[in-house]
Design a protein around this motif. Structure first.
Motif, PDB file in Angstrom:
ATOM      1  N   HIS A  14      -1.979  -0.100  -0.614  1.00  0.00           N
ATOM      2  CA  HIS A  14      -1.407  -0.723  -1.461  1.00  0.00           C
ATOM      3  C   HIS A  14      -1.549  -0.795  -2.757  1.00  0.00           C
ATOM      4  O   HIS A  14      -0.873  -0.765  -3.626  1.00  0.00           O
ATOM      5  N   ASP A  71      11.561   3.822  -2.966  1.00  0.00           N
ATOM      6  CA  ASP A  71      11.643   2.843  -2.018  1.00  0.00           C
ATOM      7  C   ASP A  71      11.152   3.577  -0.643  1.00  0.00           C
ATOM      8  O   ASP A  71      10.128   2.826   0.008  1.00  0.00           O
ATOM      9  N   PHE A  89       8.113   1.918   3.163  1.00  0.00           N
ATOM     10  CA  PHE A  89       7.949   2.242   4.513  1.00  0.00           C
ATOM     11  C   PHE A  89       7.840   3.994   4.928  1.00  0.00           C
ATOM     12  O   PHE A  89       7.768   4.198   6.149  1.00  0.00           O
ATOM     13  N   VAL A 147       2.905   0.361   3.346  1.00  0.00           N
ATOM     14  CA  VAL A 147       2.416  -0.826   4.133  1.00  0.00           C
ATOM     15  C   VAL A 147       1.730  -0.617   5.234  1.00  0.00           C
ATOM     16  O   VAL A 147       0.997  -1.168   5.984  1.00  0.00           O
ATOM     17  N   LEU A 148       2.254   0.580   5.855  1.00  0.00           N
ATOM     18  CA  LEU A 148       1.509   1.088   7.442  1.00  0.00           C
ATOM     19  C   LEU A 148       0.602   2.173   7.408  1.00  0.00           C
ATOM     20  O   LEU A 148       0.158   2.545   8.372  1.00  0.00           O
ATOM     21  N   SER A 180      -2.670   2.412   6.725  1.00  0.00           N
ATOM     22  CA  SER A 180      -3.791   2.444   7.293  1.00  0.00           C
ATOM     23  C   SER A 180      -3.998   2.397   8.769  1.00  0.00           C
ATOM     24  O   SER A 180      -4.868   2.805   9.449  1.00  0.00           O
ATOM     25  N   ARG A 191      18.295   5.650  11.210  1.00  0.00           N
ATOM     26  CA  ARG A 191      17.948   4.293  10.654  1.00  0.00           C
ATOM     27  C   ARG A 191      16.484   3.958  11.326  1.00  0.00           C
ATOM     28  O   ARG A 191      16.157   2.811  11.675  1.00  0.00           O
ATOM     29  N   LEU A 192      15.712   4.894  11.704  1.00  0.00           N
ATOM     30  CA  LEU A 192      14.399   4.374  12.464  1.00  0.00           C
ATOM     31  C   LEU A 192      13.384   4.978  11.350  1.00  0.00           C
ATOM     32  O   LEU A 192      13.157   6.318  11.109  1.00  0.00           O
ATOM     33  N   PRO A 193      12.747   4.045  10.554  1.00  0.00           N
ATOM     34  CA  PRO A 193      11.938   4.737   9.451  1.00  0.00           C
ATOM     35  C   PRO A 193      10.559   5.361  10.117  1.00  0.00           C
ATOM     36  O   PRO A 193      10.192   5.002  11.200  1.00  0.00           O
ATOM     37  N   GLY A 244       7.444   5.491   9.009  1.00  0.00           N
ATOM     38  CA  GLY A 244       6.242   4.800   9.359  1.00  0.00           C
ATOM     39  C   GLY A 244       5.986   3.810  10.503  1.00  0.00           C
ATOM     40  O   GLY A 244       5.372   4.199  11.103  1.00  0.00           O
ATOM     41  N   PRO A 245       6.820   3.054  10.669  1.00  0.00           N
ATOM     42  CA  PRO A 245       6.845   2.209  12.035  1.00  0.00           C
ATOM     43  C   PRO A 245       7.191   2.842  13.150  1.00  0.00           C
ATOM     44  O   PRO A 245       6.265   2.375  14.176  1.00  0.00           O
ATOM     45  N   ALA A 246       7.729   3.977  13.098  1.00  0.00           N
ATOM     46  CA  ALA A 246       7.662   4.818  14.262  1.00  0.00           C
ATOM     47  C   ALA A 246       6.427   5.341  14.642  1.00  0.00           C
ATOM     48  O   ALA A 246       6.043   5.245  15.821  1.00  0.00           O
ATOM     49  N   VAL A 277       3.646   4.132  13.910  1.00  0.00           N
ATOM     50  CA  VAL A 277       2.511   2.832  14.133  1.00  0.00           C
ATOM     51  C   VAL A 277       2.996   2.490  15.629  1.00  0.00           C
ATOM     52  O   VAL A 277       2.043   2.362  16.346  1.00  0.00           O
TER      53      VAL A 277
END
Lengths: 297, 255, 389
Positions: A43, A124, A128, A202-203, A205, A249-251, A253-255, A257
């Motif tokens: 962060h 941006d 993510f 954000v993700l 870590s 549209r599947l970022p 980072g979240p994927a 995680v």
């Protein structure tokens, strides 16, 4: 066999590399109970990225990564200075540093975006992560970092393992504990910074924590845990990267995680070290052994 | 070198302060070579601080410490240290043998990896504390006594002439305590010096030949028969040692 | 009210409403729970949105609070058998819930106003456009919401003041007195989730932690007593919201980010200049203590050797630098200090104690155990440890 175009290969290789280094180094992060420190560094890196972009006007990876590394390190050092010099607790100080630095980054980001002449777009992705923006030259940086991490871990393996297990004892041997600690921290910052573009501030870590936690469920040896965590990190990197390539549209980072969390869950259930499946059996055996140990010394 | 009669630890006018508040005040203490000495005092008396000073982990406000006839840096390789058991994470992914092998790291120097010789040292140390059967075991699967033996084996692998132990009997079963004491006395018999932070006043006369009574200041130090008596204990513990259960029945009376 | 004034009010009330629950959270050492909660509630909001198709429903709040609770339960479950430590468990769970939410948004809700930017930045700037007229007052919805939340948090705090402070201090004792700390804690968590949901609308998920944690951490540097601590936290909260607002307007930047930065600046100011615990005050106090300490060290040393055979040897200046391991200069300085206060005098080559010095040494010796107890107590209170000399 699916034909992969050049971009896809770059993306997958990048995700694998960052997963590999993040996972291996994450072993030490988790064992030293610094899981939330990775969150703070990632962060805190945001204002550095923004500042570097504003100063150089370029979106090239080395410039932004340098800014990110400096800011992340500054955040980390600020937190440890405050912790050393006051009696404030870790949770409060980490929360404070994380949010102040991130706030500064957002301020800068929104400010730049509202400048009329800014060639702004693209920062941006650091929030993510977007692996699709990886370039071939970024890969070279990541490979370099992976080599650096692997080489340092191999050279200083004995030192780092003792530092993580029993820092007091290392100090008694006359080792420069703070210097070793700083090397490990610097490596962590490097990996986090290089991961930001792929996974996001954000993700990031999670990429440090999850592979190590998963690997821990399969082995009781530090060396194997580190190798396995590296391998698992690469695996979730590739899975996440492939997912974000395959679906619009599947970022990334979240994927990643999601993949990493699934892996942790799987390892908790099936892992040889007291996975839920085996735990009943094992507990019974241990109790018996414990009794024998008391009886026979 | 250090023949009999010379000093393993020589502390002069040692004052240690945290935030300028004294934790140890003007302590003079001699630990002769080849004795087994208990360091005794109430909580907060500065026992652990004294150990940490000897190990060079605390900077004194004044005073000097000489170890094995030289400075700490010269003597570092000849000291072995057993920290309090609770200070490490026993869930850490290492085996018993890995932990014991860490004792050899000080001699190995930078970058060198432990090899066959170090493995042998570790095995021998485990043998001596009776833990050979547990060598491959992960350390979380040990009882408190076994954990303490592992730490002791690591100190043996260090191979120091001066052995420093911080509360080795804390949370340890009676059998292990006896085994550790026997081993320490055997080491003492080989001419090593042993310094132990100890809590159980009852056992001091059985286990140790010298004792240092500490409560910020040094109250008394010397052979157990001479200094371990009620008057000194009262000085050390204030009113708190009045409980007759905690005092040794056979404590000699002050001359 | 102009929209700008309304914005200022919303910022202040939101900051205040968040700062109150942050106070006890910090005392419990769970400040980072606010970070985890503020990320987790997003999932509840998104799921409720998909089920209801609207962003204006009290069910959204319920969903958000439920997902906060889910996060706490999951963390608890993960660390229960000891295979995962608390920090790692927290660090695993909330990114997962957050990721699921982000994926849901960006894949299936990208076209509506719930987008990932809003999630991160909040949308305080648009708050004045959504309005509600009630009791003859036409105010922004956000102001009604945050105002209600502030009253709720304040009421909870005042109602359970005694129980909260006791269980934050000693949860075992609170339990044995029959206060049910677990129940209280659950209530607290529920309120905290609610606060996170509301604040989330205003400042986005990452910076909720700034509003909740920063005022409390700053207040911790400014006060030792519980009531004063909360008053300071409230003051800092309002102040940082106003400074932040001005920063944002001046630089045309994110209001939420500016508020977080303002909070960080206020903390830095407190860190340096707090009258009792600030860095400057600490340096000054350290210096005074060091002088006092040096004087006592010297007279006690002399006192201990008074009348012993080694006296002639121990009390010479040269010896002091040698045996006390002080540099010649330090020894000289410290002797001068004692000469100044009339505690020692020269007897030829030798230092000897005056009657006053002897009394000072005896007093210092008597105070030793007290000082020690004091040091331990004060260790909790005074945040500046001494540098190594």
């Amino acid at each position: 066999m699916i034909q992969l175009d050049h971009m896809a290969r770059v993306v997958l290789a990048g995700c694998a590399l960052i997963g590999l280094t993040g996972g291996a180094l994450g072993t030490f992060v988790v064992l030293r109970r610094q899981s939330l420190v990775g969150d703070v560094v990632s962060h805190a890196a945001l204002p550095g990225i923004v500042l570097a972009f504003w100063l150089t006007g370029s979106r090239s990876t080395p410039a932004l990564a340098a800014g990110a590394a400096l800011a992340g390190l500054a955040g980390m050092l600020a937190a440890s200075w405050i912790l050393r010099r006051t009696l404030l607790r870790e949770d409060g100080v980490l929360g404070l540093v994380l949010s102040s630095f991130f706030g500064l980054g957002l301020m800068g980001l929104t400010w730049i975006q509202r400048q009329p002449d800014a060639a702004q777009a693209g920062l941006d992705r650091y929030l993510f992560g977007n692996a699709a923006t990886l370039l071939s030259q970024d890969l070279a940086w990541m490979a370099g970092a992976a080599l650096l991490v692997a080489g340092t871990l191999a050279l200083l393996w004995k030192e780092f393992s003792l530092l993580a297990f029993d820092a007091d004892f290392a100090a008694q041997l006359g080792w420069p504990v703070r210097g070793l600690d700083l090397i490990l921290t610097l490596l962590t910052v490097v990996v986090i910074v290089l991961g930001l573009q792929t996974v996001g501030v954000v993700l990031m870590s999670t990429l440090l924590i999850a592979p190590a936690v998963a690997a821990r469920q399969w082995t009781d040896r530090l060396g194997r845990m580190t190798l396995l965590a590296g391998g698992l990190g690469a695996l979730v990197g590739v899975l996440g990267g492939a997912g974000s390539l395959a679906f619009a549209r599947l970022p990334t980072g979240p994927a990643i995680v999601l993949a990493a969390s699934g892996l942790v869950l799987l390892s908790l259930g099936l892992g040889t070290r007291g996975g839920w499946m085996w735990s009943g059996l094992r507990r019974r055996r241990q109790r018996r052994e414990g009794r024998e140990a008391v009886l026979h010394g | 070198m250090n023949g009999p009669g010379s000093l393993a630890v020589e502390i002069r006018d040692l004052t240690v302060a945290y935030r300028e508040r004294p934790v140890l005040w003007d302590v003079d203490l001699d630990v002769p070579v080849g004795v087994m000495m208990a360091l005794v005092g109430p909580n907060g008396a500065g026992k652990t601080t004294l150990l940490r000073s000897i190990l060079g982990q605390v900077a004194p406000a004044s005073g000097s410490i000489r170890v094995l006839g030289g400075t700490l840096e010269e003597a570092r390789q000849r000291i072995a240290y057993v920290p309090q058991r609770g200070r490490v994470d026993w869930d850490f992914p290492v085996s018993v043998e890995d932990v014991v092998r860490m004792g050899t790291f000080g001699r190995l120097g930078w970058l060198r990896r432990p090899g066959a010789a170090e493995r042998r040292t570790a095995r021998e140390a485990l043998e001596r504390v009776g833990m050979s059967d547990f060598a491959r075991r992960q350390i979380s699967q040990l009882s408190g006594g076994q954990q303490q033996r592992t730490f002791l084996a690591r100190a043996l692998a260090q191979g120091g002439e001066l052995l420093i132990l911080d509360e080795p009997f804390q949370g340890v079963d009676a059998r292990t305590e006896r085994a550790i004491v026997d081993l320490l006395q055997e080491l003492r018999g080989q001419g090593r010096t042993i310094l132990v932070v100890h809590h159980d006043l009852q056992t001091v006369p059985d286990y140790f030949d010298q004792v240092a009574l500490l409560n910020v200041q040094l109250v008394a130090a010397g052979p157990v028969a001479l200094v371990f008596h009620e008057a000194n204990l009262r000085l050390t513990y204030g009113g708190r040692a009045r409980d007759p259960e905690r005092l040794p029945q056979s404590a000699p009376v002050a001359p | 009210m102009s929209p700008a004034t309304e914005l200022q009010w919303i910022a202040a009330v939101a900051a205040l409403a968040c700062a109150l629950p942050g106070g006890f959270l910090l005392l419990r050492r769970q400040a980072l729970l606010s970070d985890a909660l503020s990320h987790s509630v997003l999932l509840g909001i998104v799921v409720a949105f998909f089920l209801l198709g609207s962003l204006d429903s009290p069910w959204l709040v319920a969903g958000a609070s439920l997902s906060g609770l889910l996060m706490v339960l999951l963390v608890d479950l993960l660390q229960r058998d000891g295979r995962i430590k608390e920090d790692a468990a927290l660090g695993l769970v909330f990114p997962l819930l957050f990721s699921v939410a982000v994926i849901l948004i960006s894949r299936w809700a990208g076209h509506i106003h719930l987008d990932t930017d809003a999630v991160l930045l909040g949308e305080l700037a648009f708050a004045p456009f959504r309005r509600l007229e009630w009791l003859g007052l036409d105010l922004p919805v956000a102001l009604w919401q945050m105002g209600g939340l502030l009253l709720l948090n304040l009421g909870f705090l005042l109602l359970f003041w005694k129980e909260l402070s006791l269980s934050a201090f000693d949860s075992l004792l609170a339990g044995s007195l029959g206060f049910r700390p677990a129940l209280l804690h659950t209530l607290e968590l529920g309120l905290l989730s609610l606060t996170c949901v509301a604040a989330f609308d205003a400042v986005g998920s990452v910076l909720v932690v700034a509003l909740i944690v920063t005022p409390a951490v700053t207040a911790r540097l400014l006060s030792d007593r519980l009531p004063a601590y909360f008053v300071w936290a409230a003051l800092v909260a309002v102040l940082s919201s106003q400074i932040g607002w001005r920063l944002a307007v001046g630089l045309d930047a994110s209001i939420a980010g500016s508020m977080a930065v303002a909070g960080g600046l206020l903390f830095t100011a407190a860190l340096l200049f707090s009258p009792r615990r600030g860095w400057v005050a600490g340096l000054r106090r350290e210096r005074a203590q060091r002088r006092q300490f040096a004087r006592r060290l010297l007279v006690i040393h002399l006192h201990n050797h008074e009348g012993t055979p080694q006296e002639a040897e121990e009390c010479r200046l040269a010896h002091l630098s040698e045996h006390l391991n002080w540099s010649a200069e330090t020894a000289r300085e410290r002797v001068d200090l004692c000469l100044e206060s009339g505690w020692v005098s020269w007897a030829g080559e030798r230092l000897s104690l005056t009657a006053e010095g002897r009394a000072a040494a005896r007093q210092a010796l008597e105070e030793l155990p007290l000082q020690l107890a004091g040091a331990r107590e004060e260790g909790l209170l005074c945040p500046w440890p001494a540098p190594r000399t």
